[in-house]
Write a protein that holds these residues in place. Structure first.
Motif, PDB file in Angstrom:
ATOM      1  N   GLU A   6      -4.008  -4.458  -1.542  1.00  0.00           N
ATOM      2  CA  GLU A   6      -3.320  -3.166  -1.550  1.00  0.00           C
ATOM      3  C   GLU A   6      -4.323  -2.024  -1.427  1.00  0.00           C
ATOM      4  OE1 GLU A   6      -0.985  -5.635  -4.763  1.00  0.00           O
ATOM      5  OE2 GLU A   6      -3.090  -5.322  -4.191  1.00  0.00           O
ATOM      6  N   SER A   7      -3.868  -0.928  -0.839  1.00  0.00           N
ATOM      7  CA  SER A   7      -4.672   0.289  -0.755  1.00  0.00           C
ATOM      8  C   SER A   7      -3.736   1.488  -0.669  1.00  0.00           C
ATOM      9  CB  SER A   7      -5.603   0.249   0.454  1.00  0.00           C
ATOM     10  OG  SER A   7      -4.860   0.145   1.654  1.00  0.00           O
ATOM     11  N   GLY A   8      -4.314   2.675  -0.871  1.00  0.00           N
ATOM     12  CA  GLY A   8      -3.547   3.900  -0.715  1.00  0.00           C
ATOM     13  C   GLY A   8      -3.106   4.555  -2.009  1.00  0.00           C
ATOM     14  N   GLY A   9      -3.381   3.929  -3.128  1.00  0.00           N
ATOM     15  CA  GLY A   9      -3.013   4.538  -4.402  1.00  0.00           C
ATOM     16  C   GLY A   9      -3.917   5.713  -4.733  1.00  0.00           C
ATOM     17  N   GLY A  10      -3.557   6.433  -5.794  1.00  0.00           N
ATOM     18  CA  GLY A  10      -4.360   7.564  -6.216  1.00  0.00           C
ATOM     19  C   GLY A  10      -3.585   8.508  -7.098  1.00  0.00           C
ATOM     20  N   LEU A  11      -4.143   9.702  -7.254  1.00  0.00           N
ATOM     21  CA  LEU A  11      -3.532  10.755  -8.065  1.00  0.00           C
ATOM     22  C   LEU A  11      -2.827  11.742  -7.151  1.00  0.00           C
ATOM     23  CD1 LEU A  11      -3.179  12.302 -10.768  1.00  0.00           C
ATOM     24  CD2 LEU A  11      -5.395  13.379 -10.294  1.00  0.00           C
ATOM     25  N   VAL A  12      -1.584  12.060  -7.461  1.00  0.00           N
ATOM     26  CA  VAL A  12      -0.801  12.995  -6.657  1.00  0.00           C
ATOM     27  C   VAL A  12       0.037  13.861  -7.592  1.00  0.00           C
ATOM     28  CG1 VAL A  12       1.083  11.345  -6.339  1.00  0.00           C
ATOM     29  CG2 VAL A  12       0.751  13.162  -4.658  1.00  0.00           C
ATOM     30  N   GLN A  13       0.297  15.074  -7.168  1.00  0.00           N
ATOM     31  CA  GLN A  13       1.131  15.978  -7.966  1.00  0.00           C
ATOM     32  C   GLN A  13       2.607  15.628  -7.813  1.00  0.00           C
ATOM     33  OE1 GLN A  13       0.157  20.019  -6.852  1.00  0.00           O
ATOM     34  NE2 GLN A  13      -1.669  20.029  -8.150  1.00  0.00           N
ATOM     35  N   PRO A  14       3.410  15.969  -8.808  1.00  0.00           N
ATOM     36  CA  PRO A  14       4.865  15.759  -8.659  1.00  0.00           C
ATOM     37  C   PRO A  14       5.386  16.436  -7.398  1.00  0.00           C
ATOM     38  CG  PRO A  14       4.318  16.310 -10.924  1.00  0.00           C
ATOM     39  CD  PRO A  14       3.048  16.488 -10.140  1.00  0.00           C
ATOM     40  N   GLY A  15       6.265  15.715  -6.711  1.00  0.00           N
ATOM     41  CA  GLY A  15       6.788  16.190  -5.439  1.00  0.00           C
ATOM     42  C   GLY A  15       5.976  15.771  -4.233  1.00  0.00           C
ATOM     43  N   GLY A  16       4.809  15.221  -4.470  1.00  0.00           N
ATOM     44  CA  GLY A  16       3.939  14.808  -3.380  1.00  0.00           C
ATOM     45  C   GLY A  16       4.298  13.444  -2.812  1.00  0.00           C
ATOM     46  N   SER A  17       3.470  13.001  -1.869  1.00  0.00           N
ATOM     47  CA  SER A  17       3.708  11.743  -1.167  1.00  0.00           C
ATOM     48  C   SER A  17       2.450  10.892  -1.147  1.00  0.00           C
ATOM     49  CB  SER A  17       4.142  12.009   0.283  1.00  0.00           C
ATOM     50  OG  SER A  17       5.349  12.731   0.342  1.00  0.00           O
ATOM     51  N   LEU A  18       2.662   9.597  -1.075  1.00  0.00           N
ATOM     52  CA  LEU A  18       1.594   8.626  -0.857  1.00  0.00           C
ATOM     53  C   LEU A  18       2.152   7.508   0.005  1.00  0.00           C
ATOM     54  CD1 LEU A  18      -0.080   8.063  -4.376  1.00  0.00           C
ATOM     55  CD2 LEU A  18      -1.158   9.115  -2.382  1.00  0.00           C
ATOM     56  N   ARG A  19       1.256   6.867   0.758  1.00  0.00           N
ATOM     57  CA  ARG A  19       1.646   5.666   1.481  1.00  0.00           C
ATOM     58  C   ARG A  19       0.738   4.524   1.066  1.00  0.00           C
ATOM     59  NH1 ARG A  19       2.039   3.841   7.847  1.00  0.00           N
ATOM     60  NH2 ARG A  19      -0.229   3.730   7.678  1.00  0.00           N
ATOM     61  N   LEU A  20       1.349   3.491   0.520  1.00  0.00           N
ATOM     62  CA  LEU A  20       0.620   2.289   0.145  1.00  0.00           C
ATOM     63  C   LEU A  20       0.641   1.300   1.306  1.00  0.00           C
ATOM     64  CD1 LEU A  20       1.938   1.673  -3.484  1.00  0.00           C
ATOM     65  CD2 LEU A  20       0.079   3.159  -2.715  1.00  0.00           C
ATOM     66  N   SER A  21      -0.453   0.564   1.439  1.00  0.00           N
ATOM     67  CA  SER A  21      -0.548  -0.504   2.425  1.00  0.00           C
ATOM     68  C   SER A  21      -0.936  -1.792   1.725  1.00  0.00           C
ATOM     69  CB  SER A  21      -1.602  -0.174   3.484  1.00  0.00           C
ATOM     70  OG  SER A  21      -1.296   1.014   4.184  1.00  0.00           O
ATOM     71  N   CYS A  22      -0.479  -2.897   2.290  1.00  0.00           N
ATOM     72  CA  CYS A  22      -0.854  -4.214   1.785  1.00  0.00           C
ATOM     73  C   CYS A  22      -1.195  -5.083   2.984  1.00  0.00           C
ATOM     74  CB  CYS A  22       0.274  -4.823   0.980  1.00  0.00           C
ATOM     75  SG  CYS A  22       0.002  -6.538   0.503  1.00  0.00           S
ATOM     76  N   ALA A  23      -2.471  -5.415   3.109  1.00  0.00           N
ATOM     77  CA  ALA A  23      -2.943  -6.256   4.202  1.00  0.00           C
ATOM     78  C   ALA A  23      -2.946  -7.702   3.750  1.00  0.00           C
ATOM     79  CB  ALA A  23      -4.333  -5.817   4.621  1.00  0.00           C
ATOM     80  N   ALA A  24      -2.271  -8.549   4.504  1.00  0.00           N
ATOM     81  CA  ALA A  24      -2.127  -9.964   4.155  1.00  0.00           C
ATOM     82  C   ALA A  24      -2.989 -10.831   5.059  1.00  0.00           C
ATOM     83  CB  ALA A  24      -0.667 -10.385   4.279  1.00  0.00           C
ATOM     84  N   SER A  25      -3.487 -11.912   4.495  1.00  0.00           N
ATOM     85  CA  SER A  25      -4.241 -12.889   5.275  1.00  0.00           C
ATOM     86  C   SER A  25      -4.138 -14.247   4.602  1.00  0.00           C
ATOM     87  CB  SER A  25      -5.709 -12.473   5.415  1.00  0.00           C
ATOM     88  OG  SER A  25      -6.328 -12.363   4.152  1.00  0.00           O
ATOM     89  N   GLY A  26      -4.383 -15.291   5.386  1.00  0.00           N
ATOM     90  CA  GLY A  26      -4.390 -16.639   4.831  1.00  0.00           C
ATOM     91  C   GLY A  26      -3.054 -17.352   4.863  1.00  0.00           C
ATOM     92  N   PHE A  27      -2.028 -16.723   5.409  1.00  0.00           N
ATOM     93  CA  PHE A  27      -0.724 -17.366   5.555  1.00  0.00           C
ATOM     94  C   PHE A  27       0.007 -16.710   6.718  1.00  0.00           C
ATOM     95  CE2 PHE A  27       1.949 -13.990   3.711  1.00  0.00           C
ATOM     96  CZ  PHE A  27       1.027 -13.263   2.960  1.00  0.00           C
ATOM     97  N   THR A  28       1.094 -17.337   7.150  1.00  0.00           N
ATOM     98  CA  THR A  28       1.843 -16.836   8.300  1.00  0.00           C
ATOM     99  C   THR A  28       2.775 -15.729   7.840  1.00  0.00           C
ATOM    100  OG1 THR A  28       1.737 -19.045   9.294  1.00  0.00           O
ATOM    101  CG2 THR A  28       3.290 -17.465  10.259  1.00  0.00           C
ATOM    102  N   PHE A  29       2.320 -14.514   8.007  1.00  0.00           N
ATOM    103  CA  PHE A  29       2.975 -13.330   7.455  1.00  0.00           C
ATOM    104  C   PHE A  29       4.457 -13.248   7.838  1.00  0.00           C
ATOM    105  CE2 PHE A  29       2.827  -9.157   5.633  1.00  0.00           C
ATOM    106  CZ  PHE A  29       3.621  -8.337   6.422  1.00  0.00           C
ATOM    107  N   SER A  30       4.767 -13.538   9.068  1.00  0.00           N
ATOM    108  CA  SER A  30       6.136 -13.362   9.556  1.00  0.00           C
ATOM    109  C   SER A  30       7.123 -14.322   8.906  1.00  0.00           C
ATOM    110  CB  SER A  30       6.181 -13.499  11.068  1.00  0.00           C
ATOM    111  OG  SER A  30       5.767 -14.794  11.459  1.00  0.00           O
ATOM    112  N   PHE A  31       6.640 -15.377   8.249  1.00  0.00           N
ATOM    113  CA  PHE A  31       7.505 -16.347   7.580  1.00  0.00           C
ATOM    114  C   PHE A  31       7.931 -15.872   6.185  1.00  0.00           C
ATOM    115  CE2 PHE A  31       6.845 -18.720  11.087  1.00  0.00           C
ATOM    116  CZ  PHE A  31       6.254 -19.975  11.024  1.00  0.00           C
ATOM    117  N   TYR A  32       7.338 -14.786   5.718  1.00  0.00           N
ATOM    118  CA  TYR A  32       7.484 -14.390   4.327  1.00  0.00           C
ATOM    119  C   TYR A  32       8.273 -13.092   4.173  1.00  0.00           C
ATOM    120  CZ  TYR A  32       4.172 -17.912   2.768  1.00  0.00           C
ATOM    121  OH  TYR A  32       3.547 -19.095   2.467  1.00  0.00           O
ATOM    122  N   ALA A  33       9.116 -13.070   3.138  1.00  0.00           N
ATOM    123  CA  ALA A  33       9.671 -11.812   2.673  1.00  0.00           C
ATOM    124  C   ALA A  33       8.587 -11.081   1.879  1.00  0.00           C
ATOM    125  CB  ALA A  33      10.887 -12.051   1.794  1.00  0.00           C
ATOM    126  N   MET A  34       8.510  -9.784   2.055  1.00  0.00           N
ATOM    127  CA  MET A  34       7.476  -8.985   1.394  1.00  0.00           C
ATOM    128  C   MET A  34       8.113  -7.980   0.441  1.00  0.00           C
ATOM    129  SD  MET A  34       4.772 -10.292   2.634  1.00  0.00           S
ATOM    130  CE  MET A  34       3.574  -9.157   1.900  1.00  0.00           C
TER     131      MET A  34
END
Length: 117
Positions: A6-34
């Motif tokens: 995971e990445s993209g976390g941090g400190l943000v003020q109320p009302g603000g926005s963030l986008r988290l990302s999760c990079a997967a490896s080691g398995f067939t991503f398309s076969f999995y619910a995330m």
């Protein structure tokens, strides 16, 4: 070796926005619910949102209309766009991968999101 990073976390003020990302490896991503889950101090880990292999989405009531989950199978990545953040959204956010019908369940290490003025 299975990894969910995971990445993209941090400190943000109320009302603000963030986008988290999760990079997967080691398995067939398309076969999995995330999914994304979160855990605040002293509380249990709760569902935030999930996206199926086919792109169907499900959200906790507390985040509906503010958070959007998406996936890019070409990049083996799942995202969580968080808008209109509130102090009660403060938690460690975890990425999850599940293969339906196989009892397989993977977790990332988590990323901290803090909403505070």
């Amino acid at each position: 070796q299975v990894q969910l990073v995971e990445s993209g976390g941090g400190l943000v003020q109320p009302g603000g926005s963030l986008r988290l990302s999760c990079a997967a490896s080691g398995f067939t991503f398309s076969f999995y619910a995330m999914g994304w889950y979160r855990q605040a101090p002293g509380k249990e880990r709760d569902l935030v949102g999930t996206i199926s292999r086919g792109g169907n989405k499900n959200y906790a009531d507390s985040v509906k209309g503010r958070f959007t989950i998406s996936r890019d199978n070409a990049k083996n990545t799942v995202y969580l766009q968080m808008n209109s953040l509130k102090p009660e959204d403060t938690a460690v956010y975890y990425c999850n991968a599940q293969r339906p019908g196989f009892g397989i369940n993977y977790w990332g290490q988590g990323t901290q999101v803090t909403v505070s003025s």
